[in-house]
Design a protein around this motif. Structure first.
Motif, PDB file in Angstrom:
ATOM      1  N   LEU A   1       0.830  -1.205   0.000  1.00 10.38           N
ATOM      2  CA  LEU A   1       0.000   0.000   0.000  1.00 10.38           C
ATOM      3  C   LEU A   1       0.864   1.254   0.000  1.00 10.38           C
ATOM      4  N   THR A   2       1.972   1.212   0.739  1.00  6.52           N
ATOM      5  CA  THR A   2       2.897   2.352   0.752  1.00  6.52           C
ATOM      6  C   THR A   2       3.508   2.571  -0.628  1.00  6.52           C
ATOM      7  N   LEU A   3       3.816   1.478  -1.312  1.00  2.88           N
ATOM      8  CA  LEU A   3       4.357   1.581  -2.660  1.00  2.88           C
ATOM      9  C   LEU A   3       3.332   2.224  -3.600  1.00  2.88           C
ATOM     10  N   VAL A   4       2.076   1.837  -3.473  1.00  2.00           N
ATOM     11  CA  VAL A   4       1.016   2.444  -4.280  1.00  2.00           C
ATOM     12  C   VAL A   4       0.895   3.932  -3.971  1.00  2.00           C
ATOM     13  N   ALA A   5       0.925   4.274  -2.683  1.00  2.00           N
ATOM     14  CA  ALA A   5       0.750   5.671  -2.275  1.00  2.00           C
ATOM     15  C   ALA A   5       1.770   6.576  -2.940  1.00  2.00           C
ATOM     16  N   GLY A   6       2.986   6.083  -3.119  1.00  2.00           N
ATOM     17  CA  GLY A   6       4.019   6.883  -3.768  1.00  2.00           C
ATOM     18  C   GLY A   6       3.694   7.245  -5.197  1.00  2.00           C
TER      19      GLY A   6
END
Length: 223
Positions: free
Chosen positions: A90-95
């Motif tokens: 999810l953090t990767l997507v947020a970026g």
């Protein structure tokens, strides 16, 4: 509205519990859904459908990192290993949901989460990171729960809308139907322009409210 991008990101659980039938059927279902995604894109000429994939197990990583137009997209099979670090994914997507790299003028992105288990890291931190971005708030979020062990409460929270539910995929036929629905209905919802950001959820909910997938009495495999 000419040629505004719709970024579609598959977010796929590739933990060890997906080994065997599940991962094979997931690869098959997505591969078979690509032509239907092309058809939907062709029916919406104002939208340019761009596909990417993130896998998550012990680590989250890009499987298809650069956005690829659906007409040029070729599915590459994913393989299972390790834990279920959804928060990292999810953090990767947020970026990718900030501007830049997202353009200022685009249609709602689609985040399609598929999982058969429970997260093994701080997934809420990743979800907060998505919701802290303008495009994360606007995104069309869909979720598929594979089998009885999938943590549906996590997927429900990911959806961010109490009126929506994850799709249950408890057999190969249900998974194929769920992937096919996500690949088409979610893209249609994302391609529909909205007047303002405050009514995104209200206007998007009805077109992509997930159907109930019927059990097949002849189904040999039940997860």
């Amino acid at each position: 509205m000419a040629n505004r991008p719709v970024h579609f990101i598959w977010l796929l659980d590739c933990s060890y519990s997906m080994l065997g039938e599940k991962i094979g059927q997931l690869n098959y279902a997505i591969r078979e859904a690509i032509p239907e995604m092309r058809s939907v894109a062709h029916d919406n000429p104002a939208a340019q459908l761009l596909l990417r994939t993130i896998t998550f197990s012990t680590f989250a990583r890009w499987h298809h990192k650069d956005p690829v137009p659906v007409d040029d997209f070729t599915w590459q099979d994913v393989q299972p290993d390790g834990a279920t670090n959804l928060g990292d994914a999810l953090t990767l997507v947020a970026g990718e949901l900030r501007t830049p790299p997202m353009p200022e003028r685009a249609l709602k992105p689609v985040i399609a989460l598929v999982s058969d288990g429970a997260p093994t890291d701080d997934w809420r931190a990743g979800l907060r990171a998505i919701e802290a971005t303008p495009w994360g708030k606007k995104a069309v979020r869909v979720a598929i729960a594979i089998g009885a062990d999938a943590d549906r409460s996590v997927l429900q929270e990911f959806l961010g809308n109490p009126e929506l539910r994850p799709l249950d995929a408890n057999s190969p036929k249900q998974l194929a139907a769920a992937i096919r629905w996500v690949s088409t209905a979610a893209v249609k919802a994302a391609s529909a322009p909205v007047a303002g950001s405050n009514d995104v959820t209200a206007k998007a909910a009805a077109p992509y409210a997930p159907p109930v997938l019927d059990d097949d009495d002849d189904e040999d495999v039940v997860w």
